[in-house]
Design a protein around this motif. Structure first.
Motif, short mmCIF file in Angstrom:
data_model
loop_
_atom_site.label_atom_id
_atom_site.label_comp_id
_atom_site.label_asym_id
_atom_site.label_seq_id
_atom_site.Cartn_x
_atom_site.Cartn_y
_atom_site.Cartn_z
N VAL A 228 0.84 -1.20 0.00
CA VAL A 228 0.00 0.00 0.00
C VAL A 228 0.87 1.25 0.00
O VAL A 228 0.65 2.20 -0.77
N ALA A 229 1.88 1.28 0.85
CA ALA A 229 2.74 2.46 0.99
C ALA A 229 3.47 2.81 -0.29
O ALA A 229 3.73 3.98 -0.57
N THR A 230 3.82 1.81 -1.10
CA THR A 230 4.54 2.06 -2.35
C THR A 230 3.61 2.36 -3.52
O THR A 230 4.07 2.64 -4.63
N GLY A 231 2.30 2.30 -3.27
CA GLY A 231 1.34 2.56 -4.35
C GLY A 231 1.12 1.39 -5.27
O GLY A 231 0.47 1.52 -6.31
N THR A 232 1.65 0.22 -4.92
CA THR A 232 1.48 -0.97 -5.75
C THR A 232 0.02 -1.41 -5.77
O THR A 232 -0.47 -1.94 -6.77
N VAL A 233 -0.67 -1.20 -4.66
CA VAL A 233 -2.07 -1.59 -4.55
C VAL A 233 -2.86 -0.44 -3.93
O VAL A 233 -2.28 0.49 -3.35
N ASP A 234 -4.17 -0.53 -4.03
CA ASP A 234 -5.04 0.48 -3.43
C ASP A 234 -5.31 0.19 -1.96
O ASP A 234 -5.55 1.13 -1.18
N ALA A 235 -5.30 -1.08 -1.59
CA ALA A 235 -5.60 -1.46 -0.21
C ALA A 235 -5.16 -2.89 0.03
O ALA A 235 -4.81 -3.63 -0.90
N GLY A 236 -5.21 -3.29 1.29
CA GLY A 236 -4.93 -4.68 1.65
C GLY A 236 -5.50 -4.95 3.02
O GLY A 236 -5.54 -4.06 3.88
N LEU A 237 -5.96 -6.18 3.24
CA LEU A 237 -6.46 -6.56 4.55
C LEU A 237 -5.28 -6.90 5.46
O LEU A 237 -4.44 -7.72 5.10
N GLY A 238 -5.24 -6.27 6.64
CA GLY A 238 -4.14 -6.51 7.57
C GLY A 238 -4.48 -5.99 8.94
O GLY A 238 -5.58 -5.46 9.18
N ILE A 239 -3.54 -6.10 9.86
CA ILE A 239 -3.78 -5.67 11.23
C ILE A 239 -3.42 -4.19 11.41
O ILE A 239 -2.58 -3.65 10.70
N ARG A 240 -4.07 -3.57 12.38
CA ARG A 240 -3.89 -2.13 12.60
C ARG A 240 -2.43 -1.76 12.86
O ARG A 240 -1.95 -0.73 12.38
N SER A 241 -1.71 -2.58 13.63
CA SER A 241 -0.33 -2.22 13.97
C SER A 241 0.56 -2.11 12.74
O SER A 241 1.50 -1.31 12.72
N ALA A 242 0.28 -2.89 11.69
CA ALA A 242 1.06 -2.80 10.46
C ALA A 242 0.83 -1.45 9.78
O ALA A 242 1.76 -0.84 9.23
N ALA A 243 -0.40 -0.96 9.81
CA ALA A 243 -0.71 0.34 9.23
C ALA A 243 -0.05 1.46 10.04
O ALA A 243 0.54 2.39 9.47
N ILE A 244 -0.11 1.35 11.36
CA ILE A 244 0.49 2.38 12.21
C ILE A 244 1.99 2.46 11.98
O ILE A 244 2.57 3.55 11.93
N GLY A 245 2.62 1.31 11.82
CA GLY A 245 4.07 1.28 11.66
C GLY A 245 4.56 2.03 10.44
O GLY A 245 5.70 2.52 10.42
N LEU A 246 3.74 2.14 9.39
CA LEU A 246 4.13 2.84 8.16
C LEU A 246 3.31 4.12 7.95
O LEU A 246 3.29 4.65 6.83
N ASP A 247 2.68 4.61 9.01
CA ASP A 247 1.91 5.86 8.95
C ASP A 247 0.84 5.83 7.87
O ASP A 247 0.61 6.82 7.17
N LEU A 248 0.16 4.69 7.77
CA LEU A 248 -0.93 4.54 6.82
C LEU A 248 -2.28 4.66 7.54
O LEU A 248 -2.35 4.54 8.75
N ASP A 249 -3.33 4.86 6.78
CA ASP A 249 -4.67 4.90 7.36
C ASP A 249 -5.24 3.48 7.46
O ASP A 249 -4.77 2.55 6.79
#
Length: 317
Positions: A228-249
């Motif tokens: 998601v962070a590199t713009g390769t995809v629009d979204a992905g199902l994952g855990i909240r801590s993974a999003a927080i770690g890369l400053d994603l929503d």
């Protein structure tokens, strides 16, 4: 083995086996010395060692008593050098758990919940980290019962964690739920992983065909967030801590139970792991990652063969 260690081992085995229970009072030091044909000072030394390990309680002018939680403490004492091998699912918090255990936890593979249970079944791992949602709405127990049948399966509760859709900051694609994934590039986990099973179930419930998804398959929650962070995809199902770690929503969808499935033979090397999960310091570190509930961490449950029911394990008392 020195005589005092033999006494420690004998008492710890009795407590671990349930011959002695929390609150039971031991015979006096002199009586025990006669039983073991040794000196009172040797018995006293053994009792002090077990008290330091949390197996016994000592007080002045009173006989030694079996401590609360002594069964688990006795297992830790008897198997202090054993390493618990863990296969199964991926979770960033497992690194914190491994760090706390200082070499007593070895993560052998992170190829998904189903492959982890298979590794336990085949004797290649002591336990499997799993988060598998059954069609009944129950997490983990039905799968552990099915794949570990006949081996006295148990569950150790690790934590609850929040799953959702990881998206770019500001959510430019305006993704608010599963229904918005149609015709978008989505990062997915491999078949057999708990997150992939969850995603497929959510898609089917929303009237979408999981086979219509476009996007790369990746191995970990961090890799989902990276895609998601590199713009390769629009979204992905994952855990909240993974999003927080890369400053994603993060678009929250559900909470799930994350457990370890194991068989009775794995309970002894798991004693240190269970004790670590119950410590406030580790729970606080895991909670600080975001999207975790550790209120039941370390609970041990024995799974029965009758209709998939569960009951608290005797080894927890």
């Amino acid at each position: 083995m020195t005589r005092y260690r033999e006494i420690c081992s004998d008492l710890a085995h009795q407590i671990s086996a349930g011959t002695l229970h929390p609150g039971d009072e031991l015979p006096g030091v002199r009586e025990l010395a006669q039983q073991w044909r040794t000196t009172a000072s040797t018995v006293s030394r053994a009792q002090r060692r077990l008290a330091d390990a949390g197996v016994l309680e000592l007080a002045e002018r009173r006989r030694a008593r079996v401590a609360p939680g002594a069964a688990l403490a006795a297992r830790r004492f008897l198997h202090e050098d054993q390493v618990f091998t863990l296969a199964g699912s991926d979770d960033p918090a497992l690194g914190l758990l491994a760090g706390t255990l200082s070499g007593q936890l070895k993560i052998t593979q992170r190829e998904g919940s189903v492959s982890g249970l298979a590794a336990v079944r085949e004797g290649r791992a002591d336990g499997a980290a799993i988060h598998l949602l059954h069609h009944t709405g129950v997490y983990n127990a039905p799968f552990a019962l099915g794949m570990l049948r006949g081996l006295e399966p148990h569950l150790i509760h690790l934590w609850r964690r929040e799953q959702g859709l990881i998206v770019l900051p500001g959510n430019p694609s305006r993704i608010t739920g599963i229904a918005d994934l149609a015709n978008r590039r989505i990062s997915t986990r491999r078949p057999g992983t708990g997150t992939r099973i969850l995603l497929d179930r959510l898609l089917l419930a929303a009237g979408q065909d999981p086979d219509d998804l476009r996007g790369p398959q990746v191995g970990t929650h961090l890799e989902v967030a990276l895609a998601v962070a590199t713009g390769t995809v629009d979204a992905g199902l994952g855990i909240r801590s993974a999003a927080i770690g890369l400053d994603l929503d993060f678009v929250p969808l559900t909470w799930e139970d994350f457990d370890i499935g194991l068989v009775r033979n794995g309970l002894d090397p798991a004693a240190h792991l269970i004790a670590a999960l119950q410590t406030p310091a580790l729970r606080e570190k895991i909670t600080a990652l975001g999207g975790y509930d550790t209120s039941r961490s370390g609970e041990l449950t024995e799974l029965t063969e009758l209709a998939g029911t569960v009951r608290p394990a005797s080894t927890q008392r």
